[in-house]
Design an enzyme around this catalytic site. Structure first.
Site, PDB file in Angstrom:
ATOM      1  N   HIS A 193       0.795  -1.231   0.000  1.00 39.86           N
ATOM      2  CA  HIS A 193       0.000   0.000   0.000  1.00 39.86           C
ATOM      3  C   HIS A 193       0.823   1.275   0.000  1.00 39.86           C
ATOM      4  O   HIS A 193       0.251   2.363   0.156  1.00 39.86           O
ATOM      5  CB  HIS A 193      -0.935   0.038   1.203  1.00 39.86           C
ATOM      6  CG  HIS A 193      -2.012  -1.000   1.177  1.00 39.86           C
ATOM      7  ND1 HIS A 193      -3.264  -0.767   0.637  1.00 39.86           N
ATOM      8  CD2 HIS A 193      -2.023  -2.283   1.602  1.00 39.86           C
ATOM      9  CE1 HIS A 193      -4.002  -1.858   0.763  1.00 39.86           C
ATOM     10  NE2 HIS A 193      -3.268  -2.789   1.335  1.00 39.86           N
ATOM     11  N   LYS A 203      -8.474  13.902   4.742  1.00 42.13           N
ATOM     12  CA  LYS A 203      -7.606  12.725   4.701  1.00 42.13           C
ATOM     13  C   LYS A 203      -6.603  12.892   5.833  1.00 42.13           C
ATOM     14  O   LYS A 203      -6.573  13.956   6.468  1.00 42.13           O
ATOM     15  CB  LYS A 203      -6.867  12.626   3.366  1.00 42.13           C
ATOM     16  CG  LYS A 203      -6.188  13.951   2.937  1.00 42.13           C
ATOM     17  CD  LYS A 203      -5.533  13.855   1.571  1.00 42.13           C
ATOM     18  CE  LYS A 203      -6.491  13.929   0.420  1.00 42.13           C
ATOM     19  NZ  LYS A 203      -6.440  12.806  -0.491  1.00 42.13           N
ATOM     20  N   ARG A 204      -5.799  11.855   6.127  1.00 38.51           N
ATOM     21  CA  ARG A 204      -4.770  12.026   7.137  1.00 38.51           C
ATOM     22  C   ARG A 204      -3.874  13.215   6.791  1.00 38.51           C
ATOM     23  O   ARG A 204      -3.647  13.516   5.615  1.00 38.51           O
ATOM     24  CB  ARG A 204      -3.919  10.751   7.246  1.00 38.51           C
ATOM     25  CG  ARG A 204      -4.661   9.615   7.881  1.00 38.51           C
ATOM     26  CD  ARG A 204      -5.122   9.973   9.283  1.00 38.51           C
ATOM     27  NE  ARG A 204      -4.013  10.011  10.182  1.00 38.51           N
ATOM     28  CZ  ARG A 204      -3.737   9.067  11.086  1.00 38.51           C
ATOM     29  NH1 ARG A 204      -4.535   8.024  11.209  1.00 38.51           N
ATOM     30  NH2 ARG A 204      -2.678   9.179  11.863  1.00 38.51           N
ATOM     31  N   LYS A 242       0.780  14.483   1.254  1.00 43.04           N
ATOM     32  CA  LYS A 242      -0.574  14.778   0.775  1.00 43.04           C
ATOM     33  C   LYS A 242      -0.770  16.277   0.524  1.00 43.04           C
ATOM     34  O   LYS A 242      -1.744  16.702  -0.076  1.00 43.04           O
ATOM     35  CB  LYS A 242      -1.620  14.265   1.769  1.00 43.04           C
ATOM     36  CG  LYS A 242      -1.618  12.740   1.908  1.00 43.04           C
ATOM     37  CD  LYS A 242      -2.589  12.286   2.981  1.00 43.04           C
ATOM     38  CE  LYS A 242      -2.492  10.801   3.303  1.00 43.04           C
ATOM     39  NZ  LYS A 242      -3.193   9.937   2.324  1.00 43.04           N
ATOM     40  N   THR A 299      -8.560   6.698  -1.767  1.00 41.31           N
ATOM     41  CA  THR A 299      -9.906   6.155  -1.940  1.00 41.31           C
ATOM     42  C   THR A 299     -10.961   7.227  -1.675  1.00 41.31           C
ATOM     43  O   THR A 299     -12.079   7.125  -2.194  1.00 41.31           O
ATOM     44  CB  THR A 299     -10.151   4.949  -1.000  1.00 41.31           C
ATOM     45  OG1 THR A 299      -9.666   5.286   0.301  1.00 41.31           O
ATOM     46  CG2 THR A 299      -9.436   3.715  -1.498  1.00 41.31           C
ATOM     47  N   LYS A 309     -14.784   8.320  -3.484  1.00 42.34           N
ATOM     48  CA  LYS A 309     -16.052   8.646  -2.820  1.00 42.34           C
ATOM     49  C   LYS A 309     -16.570   9.993  -3.318  1.00 42.34           C
ATOM     50  O   LYS A 309     -17.772  10.158  -3.574  1.00 42.34           O
ATOM     51  CB  LYS A 309     -15.866   8.685  -1.295  1.00 42.34           C
ATOM     52  CG  LYS A 309     -15.499   7.342  -0.700  1.00 42.34           C
ATOM     53  CD  LYS A 309     -14.909   7.443   0.703  1.00 42.34           C
ATOM     54  CE  LYS A 309     -14.146   6.171   1.029  1.00 42.34           C
ATOM     55  NZ  LYS A 309     -13.271   6.316   2.220  1.00 42.34           N
TER      56      LYS A 309
END
Ligand code: HTW
Length: 840
Positions: free
Chosen positions: A376, A567-568, A573, A675, A679
């Site tokens: 992952h 998100k985290r 990110k 992911t 969504k």
């Protein structure tokens, strides 16, 4: 009635055969009352909504039980191949709404509750999230289980029943504060303890050799400290198909024979207190996403999961097939969710050899035919390595086996590349050095028949980069399985407005055949359909605005562009890039550069690992920037900013439907898949994103005109690394220079001098691995396009519709079919349904 009549009126005389439960409104009402008064023992004086929730869960649970049993019987009767999905995380969130939906009881339960003066949504909302995961990896496991049950695949989830799940995040003075999440405090009505399937897990001790029955020297693991693993099962209902699969979570418990020495010495309380150390194992989820933490307790958790789960599968095998393992590999497969459960490789070898008497060759044949590994992440800091020293004290017998696997593996490498010592040390399962380490990913690859990444780019980069040596050796093991999300939770349950519109437009059934959403494509040109689409989105934005007002005290105008990144919090990110853009918009407002302005509401949410300094400082920056902008009378009519505390699965159920613009802005090559991006797309948001992870496939599906692309590609990122010069970029970009001037001048931290210096340093550092400054310009340009397009409501709506219409590929139903067709090869096994009144 006499005895004979009585017996005749029963269905059969076995203990477990019972007539089907009724699903009509009256039966539901009566069963609710019975459970409320008789099972829970409440009366008319009870005012707590909690017991109403409990009674509702009980009537659903009763209705799941029969299907659950029938599903097990069907798998047993067919003696079919089954898969075990081993994962340290299952981020299932709430179960009530999902159970009502999948049982097809939405209408009747709503009516039944109305009769009793209650509302389904309210009761569903009072359920505590099961936060047994960090983020995408854990949520993926939960979506997988939903799709496997829906596809009627015999798959069991194996995980850990943490007493404390993901911490609750408070924001105090703009900073993250962690609170323990004691989610089991009021009990968990969804779980069934099954102590009759308890397993025993060993730790410590040593390997000794003894003479076995055939007088051969054989190893055994002795002088161990044992811990019991007690399974708790949670039902996983398929979508209206009577299948109910199982999520089996292990809880650690002390054995009764612990530390007799202390007992004898009269230290009874001390020795009872020592039970603690055993029960510690499943106490708390490690709150680190995409990073390794190296704590001994974490390795204990990992081995505990692997050993208990494998023993569970093996004891069932022996119970039905005896000691003949020749067909075991044809009937079992173990999917490893990252390397976290990868002790399973050595543990299966140990169990087969030491406990079941197989030789190395046969045990290895079975292991390598049953293990499959999913990677992952490419981030080096997330690649698990455990000190050999730790293995030696904690799991000595496993270390013997790992050394043997390594010796045989290295022999194979040197047969293929004779004399290539560089390659041998690169590929060794043991990293040499002052502190030798076991490389868990290599252990997993060496024993697995399948190694997959989670998006096309990610899988390609694994083969070309991180695992290239292994790819050269075993190209056929490597494959891609692009992630997905379950449309039942992430569209049907979360977005009832859109679901109704879709049902009315293309008819039901698309929930289990998501490619059918394409049928709405022609309607992008239908003005009245677009109007309805817009109305649904607006209502969802009102719902989200209420959440933001309640949680952040910030007022979002539903007519504005809702720009969301949840998100985290992680540097790769790039929440920081988002904030720089926000500061840029603020700067434009303050300079009066507001011609053709698009009103915008920026929402950011996510948890930082408690030990991740920079992530926490980024939260503080977002909070401070939000405070300045929201309080500024020039800015706040045009721009609002909020940091949403305690981002969670149930928060996302409100956020995704109410989002216009989905922020997927990681440095290319760093986000394995993502992911949340899926969504948002499913719920009609348009993505602004880099060519990273599954964004690439999202753009391929939706078409480039329906996606705001920006930023360097993964190749360009690697290329630029050698010559990155942020100072030059800043000098050549007035907007960026002004943003950084505002930031470094202390404009957002007047009373907290210096707190954002580390952030300035990170952005201006030529070694910045995330290349924030490099992508700033193209990000701002893409944001401009998004803002301009939003003012064209009709065109925005067309593109929103296309996003939903083309999101079919990202259903986990597709993902699970691929895992099954290419890795697992399980049959579809429907349960006997004549006794069960739930069927599609
Ligand atoms: C990826 C994300 C991907 C998701 O898996 C992630 N990997 C970890 N956490 C994730 C599902 O495939 O969509 O792009 O970043 O969300 C992850 C991880 C970990 C170690 C490595 C990677 C998560 C929790 C704990 C340890």
């Amino acid at each position: 009635m006499d005895n004979v009549q009585l017996k005749r009126s029963l269905l059969t005389d076995t203990l477990t055969d019972i007539p089907p439960m009724e699903m009509d409104v009256l039966s539901l009402v009566n069963d609710f009352r019975r459970n409320y008064t008789h099972t829970l023992g409440r009366d008319r004086h009870c005012r707590s909504a909690h017991y109403a929730y409990q009674a509702l869960v009980l009537i659903l649970r009763e209705r799941l039980m029969e299907c659950w049993k029938q599903t097990r019987y069907a798998y047993e009767k067919n003696d079919c191949k089954t898969a075990s999905y081993l994962s340290m995380e299952f981020l299932i969130g709430r179960t009530l709404g999902n159970a009502v939906l999948n049982l097809g009881l939405q209408e009747n339960i709503t009516l039944a509750l109305q009769c009793l003066g209650m509302e389904l949504e309210e009761l569903a909302d009072s359920e505590h999230d099961a936060g047994l995961g960090n983020g995408g990896l854990g949520r993926l496991a939960a979506c997988f289980l939903d799709s496997c049950a829906t596809l009627q695949l015999p798959v069991t989830g194996y995980g850990i029943r943490y007493d404390y799940g993901m911490f609750r995040q408070l924001i105090v003075n703009g900073e993250q504060v962690e609170e323990p999440d004691h989610w089991l405090r009021n009990g968990n009505p969804w779980e069934i303890a099954r102590p009759e399937y308890t397993q025993r897990v060993h730790f410590g001790g040593r390997t000794e050799y003894y003479r076995d029955k055939t007088d051969r020297l054989a190893p055994r693991w002795v002088d161990t400290n044992d811990v019991l693993a007690i399974p708790y099962d949670i039902p996983i209902p398929g979508y209206r198909n009577c299948t109910v699969n199982t999520l089996r979570l292990w809880k650690a418990a002390a054995t009764d024979e612990f530390d007799l020495g202390e007992f004898n010495a009269g230290l009874y309380p001390e020795s009872v207190a020592a039970k603690n150390s055993a029960e510690q194992i499943t106490m708390v989820l490690y709150p680190n996403d995409s990073s390794e933490n190296g704590k001994e307790l974490r390795l204990r958790q990992q081995y505990f999961l692997a050993s208990a789960s494998l023993q569970d599968v093996l004891s069932r095998w022996v119970g039905t097939h005896g000691s003949d393992f020749s067909r075991f590999a044809g009937k079992n497969v173990f999917q490893l969710n990252d390397t976290h459960p990868s002790c399973a490789v050595a543990e299966l070898m140990r169990l087969l050899m030491d406990e079941h008497g197989l030789g190395w060759e046969q045990a290895w044949e079975i292991t390598t035919a049953t293990m499959a590994y999913t990677n992952h992440t490419l981030l080096p800091e997330a690649l698990e390595k455990w000190p050999v020293r730790l293995f030696r004290t904690l799991l000595p017998r496993l270390l013997d086996i790992i050394f043997e696997i390594n010796a045989r593996f290295l022999a194979e490498v040197s047969r293929r590349w004779p004399g290539d010592t560089g390659r041998l040390s690169r590929m060794s399962l043991i990293e040499e050095g002052p502190e030798p380490m076991v490389r868990m990913a290599y252990l997993a690859i060496s024993a697995s028949f399948s190694v997959n990444g989670v998006a096309a780019l990610h899988s390609r980069l694994l083969a070309e980069g991180l695992f290239s040596d292994f790819f050269e050796l075993w190209p056929n093991k490597f494959n891609n399985k692009t992630n997905g999300v379950t449309p039942r939770r992430w569209l049907v349950w979360s977005n009832p407005g859109l679901t109704q519109l879709l049902d009315e437009t293309i008819g039901a059934g698309w929930e289990v055949d998501l490619d059918r959403l394409r049928e709405i494509l022609p309607l992008t040109e239908d003005g009245s359909f677009r109007e309805r689409w817009y109305r649904v989105k607006l209502a969802n934005k009102e719902r989200l605005a209420k959440l933001v007002a309640d949680e952040c005290g910030v007022v979002f105008d539903p007519r504005a562009l809702f720009d969301v990144q949840v998100k985290r919090i992680h540097e790769y990110k790039r929440q920081l890039l988002n904030v720089l853009h926000v500061i840029h918009l603020y700067d434009r407002i303050k300079r009066g550069d507001t011609g053709d302005w698009t009103q915008r509401c920026v929402l950011i949410g996510g948890k930082a690992a408690p030990g991740y300094f920079m992530a926490k400082r980024i939260i503080k920056l977002i909070s401070n920037v939000a405070a300045v902008i929201n309080a500024d009378p020039d800015a706040s009519p045009l721009l609002k900013v909020a940091f949403l505390p305690n981002y969670s699965v149930s928060a996302m159920e409100i956020i995704a439907p109410g989002t216009d613009l989905s922020e997927q802005i990681s440095t290319a090559g760093k986000e394995a898949s993502g992911t949340g991006n899926m969504k948002f797309m499913m719920n009609g948001a348009i993505t602004i994103g880099t060519l990273d992870g599954a964004n690439i496939e999202i753009r391929d599906e939706v078409g480039d005109e329906n996606f705001f692309l920006f930023g360097l590609s993964a190749e360009q990122v690697e290329e630029l690394r050698h010559s990155y010069d942020p100072a030059a970029i800043i000098a050549n970009d007035e907007d960026l220079a002004r943003v950084l001037q505002l930031l470094s001048s202390g404009h957002f931290n007047h009373f907290e001098p210096g707190i954002f210096d580390p952030i300035m340093h990170a952005i201006t550092n030529p070694g910045d691995p995330w290349l924030v400054a490099a992508d700033f310009r193209s990000y701002v340009e893409a944001q401009k396009q998004a803002a301009a397009l939003f003012r064209d409501r009709e065109e925005w709506t067309r593109r929103s519709i296309r996003n939903t219409a083309r999101s079919g590929f990202f259903s986990t139903d597709r993902t699970m079919r691929e895992y099954n067709d290419q890795i697992w090869h399980l049959p579809q096994v429907p349960p006997k349904v004549n006794i069960c009144s739930i069927s599609g």
